[in-house]
Design a protein around this motif. Structure first.
Motif, mmCIF file in Angstrom:
data_model
loop_
_atom_site.group_PDB
_atom_site.id
_atom_site.type_symbol
_atom_site.label_atom_id
_atom_site.label_comp_id
_atom_site.label_asym_id
_atom_site.label_seq_id
_atom_site.Cartn_x
_atom_site.Cartn_y
_atom_site.Cartn_z
ATOM 1 N N THR A 6 0.850 -1.187 0.000
ATOM 2 C CA THR A 6 0.000 0.000 0.000
ATOM 3 C C THR A 6 0.884 1.235 0.000
ATOM 4 N N LYS A 7 0.530 2.189 -0.837
ATOM 5 C CA LYS A 7 1.309 3.425 -0.956
ATOM 6 C C LYS A 7 0.423 4.619 -0.650
ATOM 7 N N GLY A 8 1.039 5.768 -0.483
ATOM 8 C CA GLY A 8 0.305 7.004 -0.256
ATOM 9 C C GLY A 8 -0.304 7.066 1.133
ATOM 10 N N PRO A 9 -1.303 7.926 1.299
ATOM 11 C CA PRO A 9 -1.913 8.118 2.615
ATOM 12 C C PRO A 9 -2.441 6.828 3.245
ATOM 13 N N ALA A 10 -2.953 5.912 2.428
ATOM 14 C CA ALA A 10 -3.527 4.675 2.969
ATOM 15 C C ALA A 10 -2.481 3.808 3.663
ATOM 16 N N SER A 11 -1.204 4.038 3.378
ATOM 17 C CA SER A 11 -0.165 3.237 4.042
ATOM 18 C C SER A 11 -0.106 3.510 5.542
ATOM 19 N N TYR A 12 -0.665 4.630 5.978
ATOM 20 C CA TYR A 12 -0.705 4.975 7.398
ATOM 21 C C TYR A 12 -1.866 4.308 8.149
ATOM 22 N N PHE A 13 -2.857 3.814 7.425
ATOM 23 C CA PHE A 13 -4.097 3.379 8.058
ATOM 24 C C PHE A 13 -3.922 2.303 9.135
ATOM 25 N N PRO A 14 -3.130 1.259 8.920
ATOM 26 C CA PRO A 14 -2.991 0.259 9.989
ATOM 27 C C PRO A 14 -2.423 0.852 11.285
ATOM 28 N N SER A 15 -1.439 1.727 11.170
ATOM 29 C CA SER A 15 -0.859 2.310 12.384
ATOM 30 C C SER A 15 -1.823 3.301 13.042
ATOM 31 N N GLU A 17 -5.165 3.027 13.052
ATOM 32 C CA GLU A 17 -6.137 2.205 13.773
ATOM 33 C C GLU A 17 -5.546 1.671 15.075
ATOM 34 N N LYS A 18 -4.312 1.203 15.014
ATOM 35 C CA LYS A 18 -3.662 0.642 16.200
ATOM 36 C C LYS A 18 -3.425 1.719 17.261
ATOM 37 N N LYS A 19 -2.932 2.869 16.852
ATOM 38 C CA LYS A 19 -2.565 3.907 17.813
ATOM 39 C C LYS A 19 -3.779 4.587 18.446
ATOM 40 N N TYR A 20 -4.832 4.837 17.640
ATOM 41 C CA TYR A 20 -5.958 5.631 18.136
ATOM 42 C C TYR A 20 -7.202 4.803 18.443
ATOM 43 N N GLY A 21 -7.177 3.493 18.160
ATOM 44 C CA GLY A 21 -8.229 2.587 18.596
ATOM 45 C C GLY A 21 -9.577 2.712 17.911
ATOM 46 N N ARG A 22 -9.607 3.321 16.746
ATOM 47 C CA ARG A 22 -10.854 3.437 15.977
ATOM 48 C C ARG A 22 -10.592 2.986 14.549
ATOM 49 N N ALA A 23 -11.618 2.455 13.932
ATOM 50 C CA ALA A 23 -11.498 2.018 12.541
ATOM 51 C C ALA A 23 -11.298 3.228 11.629
ATOM 52 N N ILE A 24 -10.573 3.032 10.551
ATOM 53 C CA ILE A 24 -10.333 4.104 9.588
ATOM 54 C C ILE A 24 -11.643 4.679 9.076
ATOM 55 N N GLY A 25 -12.632 3.838 8.862
ATOM 56 C CA GLY A 25 -13.927 4.310 8.388
ATOM 57 C C GLY A 25 -14.537 5.354 9.309
ATOM 58 N N GLU A 26 -14.329 5.196 10.612
ATOM 59 C CA GLU A 26 -14.843 6.185 11.566
ATOM 60 C C GLU A 26 -14.110 7.514 11.414
ATOM 61 N N ALA A 57 -3.206 12.658 10.767
ATOM 62 C CA ALA A 57 -4.369 13.484 10.434
ATOM 63 C C ALA A 57 -4.331 13.894 8.966
ATOM 64 N N ASN A 58 -3.178 14.300 8.495
ATOM 65 C CA ASN A 58 -3.032 14.713 7.108
ATOM 66 C C ASN A 58 -3.302 13.553 6.154
ATOM 67 N N ALA A 59 -2.860 12.356 6.507
ATOM 68 C CA ALA A 59 -3.088 11.180 5.657
ATOM 69 C C ALA A 59 -4.578 10.893 5.499
ATOM 70 N N ILE A 60 -5.317 10.964 6.595
ATOM 71 C CA ILE A 60 -6.759 10.702 6.534
ATOM 72 C C ILE A 60 -7.454 11.765 5.685
ATOM 73 N N VAL A 61 -7.151 13.026 5.949
ATOM 74 C CA VAL A 61 -7.789 14.112 5.205
ATOM 75 C C VAL A 61 -7.441 14.018 3.722
ATOM 76 N N ALA A 62 -6.191 13.807 3.402
ATOM 77 C CA ALA A 62 -5.775 13.721 1.999
ATOM 78 C C ALA A 62 -6.491 12.579 1.290
#
Length: 70
Positions: A6-15, A17-26, A57-62
């Motif tokens: 996975t490349k780009g902003p989505a590459s941050y998603f697993p970390s 979810e793990k760090k902040y305890g909520r699903a990316i969809g939320e 935060a920037n990865a999710i927004v982007a």
């Protein structure tokens, strides 16, 4: 053949979810709920209201904004 990493902003998603305890969809929905705001205002909201780091935060927004633009 191995899957492409996975490349780009989505590459941050697993970390995120793990760090902040909520699903990316939320997290994405929080951004979608405020789409009238500017990019950096959305980043600031995730940072100030949810304690998220700037990069995460920037990865999710982007990602949300790129998906909304099609």
């Amino acid at each position: 053949m191995p899957a492409e990493p996975t490349k780009g902003p989505a590459s941050y998603f697993p970390s995120i979810e793990k760090k902040y305890g909520r699903a990316i969809g939320e997290w994405q929905q929080l951004v979608r709920d405020r789409l009238s705001a500017k990019h950096m205002d959305l980043v600031s909201m995730l940072k100030s209201e949810h304690g998220m780091g700037h990069g995460h935060a920037n990865a999710i927004v982007a990602h949300v904004l790129s998906m909304e633009r099609g």
